[in-house]
Design an enzyme around this catalytic site. Structure first.
Site, PDB file in Angstrom:
ATOM      1  N   GLY A  71       0.814  -1.212   0.000  1.00 24.69           N
ATOM      2  CA  GLY A  71       0.000   0.000   0.000  1.00 24.69           C
ATOM      3  C   GLY A  71       0.848   1.263   0.000  1.00 24.69           C
ATOM      4  N   THR A  72       1.917   1.250   0.759  1.00 22.91           N
ATOM      5  CA  THR A  72       2.758   2.452   0.847  1.00 22.91           C
ATOM      6  C   THR A  72       3.346   2.800  -0.515  1.00 22.91           C
ATOM      7  OG1 THR A  72       3.269   1.959   3.148  1.00 22.91           O
ATOM      8  CG2 THR A  72       4.778   3.439   2.007  1.00 22.91           C
ATOM      9  N   ASN A 147      -8.346   3.685   7.938  1.00 24.56           N
ATOM     10  CA  ASN A 147      -7.812   2.510   8.629  1.00 24.56           C
ATOM     11  C   ASN A 147      -8.158   2.493  10.110  1.00 24.56           C
ATOM     12  OD1 ASN A 147      -5.940   4.712   7.859  1.00 24.56           O
ATOM     13  ND2 ASN A 147      -4.652   3.846   9.456  1.00 24.56           N
ATOM     14  N   HIS A 197      -1.661  -7.500   2.437  1.00 27.50           N
ATOM     15  CA  HIS A 197      -1.793  -8.021   3.806  1.00 27.50           C
ATOM     16  C   HIS A 197      -3.016  -7.502   4.548  1.00 27.50           C
ATOM     17  CE1 HIS A 197       0.108  -4.753   6.444  1.00 27.50           C
ATOM     18  NE2 HIS A 197       0.369  -4.307   5.241  1.00 27.50           N
ATOM     19  N   THR A 233      12.220  -7.018 -10.765  1.00 30.25           N
ATOM     20  CA  THR A 233      11.720  -8.380 -10.966  1.00 30.25           C
ATOM     21  C   THR A 233      10.509  -8.620 -10.068  1.00 30.25           C
ATOM     22  OG1 THR A 233      13.944  -9.091 -11.510  1.00 30.25           O
ATOM     23  CG2 THR A 233      12.405 -10.825 -10.856  1.00 30.25           C
ATOM     24  N   CYS A 322       1.159   1.379  12.423  1.00 28.60           N
ATOM     25  CA  CYS A 322       2.394   2.060  12.045  1.00 28.60           C
ATOM     26  C   CYS A 322       2.749   3.142  13.074  1.00 28.60           C
ATOM     27  CB  CYS A 322       2.249   2.701  10.672  1.00 28.60           C
ATOM     28  SG  CYS A 322       1.158   1.808   9.579  1.00 28.60           S
TER      29      CYS A 322
HETATM   30  N1  PLP Z   1      -3.098   2.958   3.424  1.00 25.08           N
HETATM   31  C1  PLP Z   1      -3.874   2.557   4.430  1.00 25.08           C
HETATM   32  C2  PLP Z   1      -5.255   3.115   4.576  1.00 25.08           C
HETATM   33  C3  PLP Z   1      -3.409   1.616   5.356  1.00 25.08           C
HETATM   34  O1  PLP Z   1      -4.184   1.220   6.369  1.00 25.08           O
HETATM   35  C4  PLP Z   1      -2.090   1.108   5.199  1.00 25.08           C
HETATM   36  C5  PLP Z   1      -1.523   0.179   6.203  1.00 25.08           C
HETATM   37  O2  PLP Z   1      -1.839   0.254   7.383  1.00 25.08           O
HETATM   38  C6  PLP Z   1      -1.332   1.547   4.111  1.00 25.08           C
HETATM   39  C7  PLP Z   1      -1.864   2.468   3.252  1.00 25.08           C
HETATM   40  C8  PLP Z   1       0.057   1.025   3.880  1.00 25.08           C
HETATM   41  O3  PLP Z   1       0.002  -0.274   3.354  1.00 25.08           O
HETATM   42  P1  PLP Z   1       1.275  -1.260   3.470  1.00 25.08           P
HETATM   43  O4  PLP Z   1       1.357  -1.692   4.895  1.00 25.08           O
HETATM   44  O5  PLP Z   1       0.957  -2.381   2.527  1.00 25.08           O
HETATM   45  O6  PLP Z   1       2.464  -0.489   3.027  1.00 25.08           O
END
Ligand code: PLP
Length: 388
Positions: A71-72, A147, A197, A233, A322
């Site tokens: 996601g990041t 989140n 995940h 890759t 996080c």
């Molecule tokens: N965006 C949201 C809304 C999230 O909840 C998260 C993870 O907590 C992310 C982005 C980041 O995703 P990743 O952990 O796969 O980098």
């Protein structure tokens, strides 16, 4: 000791079918998907098959899916890849740090960013969005589901505003994917992020939908992987897992399993609130994803609740994983107008596909008693009780 996991927004366990699908790609099917021989063809086919499944979940073409490391990366690729110095970007103050910090970085590189406020239930006001538009606005990045609270933003309305203004629209759907139906055409977005995940695939894989014809600058420079949108890759086992998880999530949504999760979540929420006073739902009144409830328990510290419940076998969290360990109260809850002490007294319970009615009973037997015990020990609570 029995352990119940209600922290699926932090990360969700691999479904056995997902693990089964990815397993051969760690061992016998090891080829580089760019190789032209048999081994490469085998993994290339698996990657393209997964791309079809992810596209099926989002309602787009397979060629519009770019696989990423999560996601990041998807958020950073969208935010950095769709704008140039001098552009104006509109986002919200409750985004995940993957978007917020990417926007802060944009500000250092000559972009202007507007951070929209949210109302008490955590919703962006479309009127505020219209008023924030400028002639040089290039991108709107507003999340689909938060989140911490699970609150769903009015993304279709935001998409219409973006279309009228001729502005690109990215939505972070990391916490929405697999939990509510997603149709990128209905949303009208140009980019949409998902993460493995959070939907029962492993950590370290994700995807970005990029609408056909939308020019995006890559973050990484290297080979021509992912149609030159993401060099490197491919993480074949991860991608295969994401594809399987997307297929299973779509089947579950088509079966209406989300209604079952809403029933479990609501039973948990109502059951706790019926037994605990001076408590409530953060984001009450707004539409929410089925998996999430964020509750405040006045006069006690959320961290203390998380630790006390963990000692009894229940895993929950205080907001974004996080930021756990950070003493600052959640930026999301503060942006919703919660007093800092109430934001600190908030706990997130998040369900997954593996969550059972028994798990909810376990939580219901534990949470009210734990809150009562912690309040007995809390001088703040005792002072408040005396003054009533
Ligand atoms: N965006 C949201 C809304 C999230 O909840 C998260 C993870 O907590 C992310 C982005 C980041 O995703 P990743 O952990 O796969 O980098």
């Amino acid at each position: 000791m029995r352990r119940v996991y209600l922290d699926n927004n932090a990360t969700s366990p691999l479904l056995p079918e997902v693990f089964g699908a990815m397993r051969p790609y760690f061992a016998e099917r090891f080829g580089n998907a760019s190789s032209i021989h048999h081994h490469g063809q085998e993994t290339r086919a698996a990657v393209e098959n997964a791309r079809e499944s992810v596209a099926g979940l989002l309602g787009c073409r397979a060629s519009e899916i770019v696989f990423t490391s999560g996601g990041t990366e998807s958020d950073n690729l969208a935010v950095a890849g769709l704008v140039a110095p001098g552009d104006h970007v509109i986002t919200s103050s409750i985004e995940h740090h993957a978007v917020l910090h990417a926007c802060k970085h944009l500000e250092e590189t000559g972009c202007e960013v507007t951070y929209l406020p949210v109302g008490g239930c955590g919703l962006v006001d479309p009127g505020d969005l219209r008023r924030a538009l400028r002639p040089n606005t290039r991108l709107i990045s507003i999340m689909m589901a938060n989140n911490e609270t699970g609150v769903l933003q009015p993304v279709e309305e935001i998409g219409r505003i973006a279309a009228e203004a001729g502005v690109l629209f990215h939505t972070d759907a990391v916490q929405a994917a697999g939990k509510v139906p997603i149709d990128v055409a209905r949303i009208g977005c140009h980019a949409l992020s998902i993460s493995g995940h959070k939907m029962h695939a492993p950590q370290g894989v994700g995807a970005l939908y990029v609408k056909k014809g939308t020019r995006i600058q890559p973050l990484f420079h290297g080979g021509r992987h992912e149609r030159s949108r993401r060099a490197g890759t491919e993480n074949v086992p991860g991608i295969v897992a994401l594809g399987k998880a997307a297929q299973l999530a779509k089947e579950a949504l088509d079966r209406g399993d989300d209604k079952k999760m809403i029933a479990l979540r609501d039973r948990l929420e109502r059951g706790i609130l019926a037994q605990v006073d001076e408590a409530g739902v953060n984001g009450d009144g707004a539409p929410r994803v089925p998996s999430t409830t964020n509750l405040y328990f006045d006069h006690i510290d959320g961290e203390a609740i998380v630790i006390a419940l963990d000692l009894k076998g229940l895993a929950v969290s205080t907001g974004a994983a996080c930021s756990s360990g950070a003493v600052e109260p959640s930026h999301v809850l503060l942006a919703m107008g919660l007093r800092p002490d109430r934001a600190r007294a908030s706990v997130r319970f998040s369900l997954g596909r593996q969550t059972t009615a028994d798990d909810i009973d376990f939580a219901l037997a534990l949470v009210p008693e734990t809150i009562a015990r912690l309040r007995e020990l809390s001088p703040v609570y005792r002072r408040a009780a005396l003054s009533h």
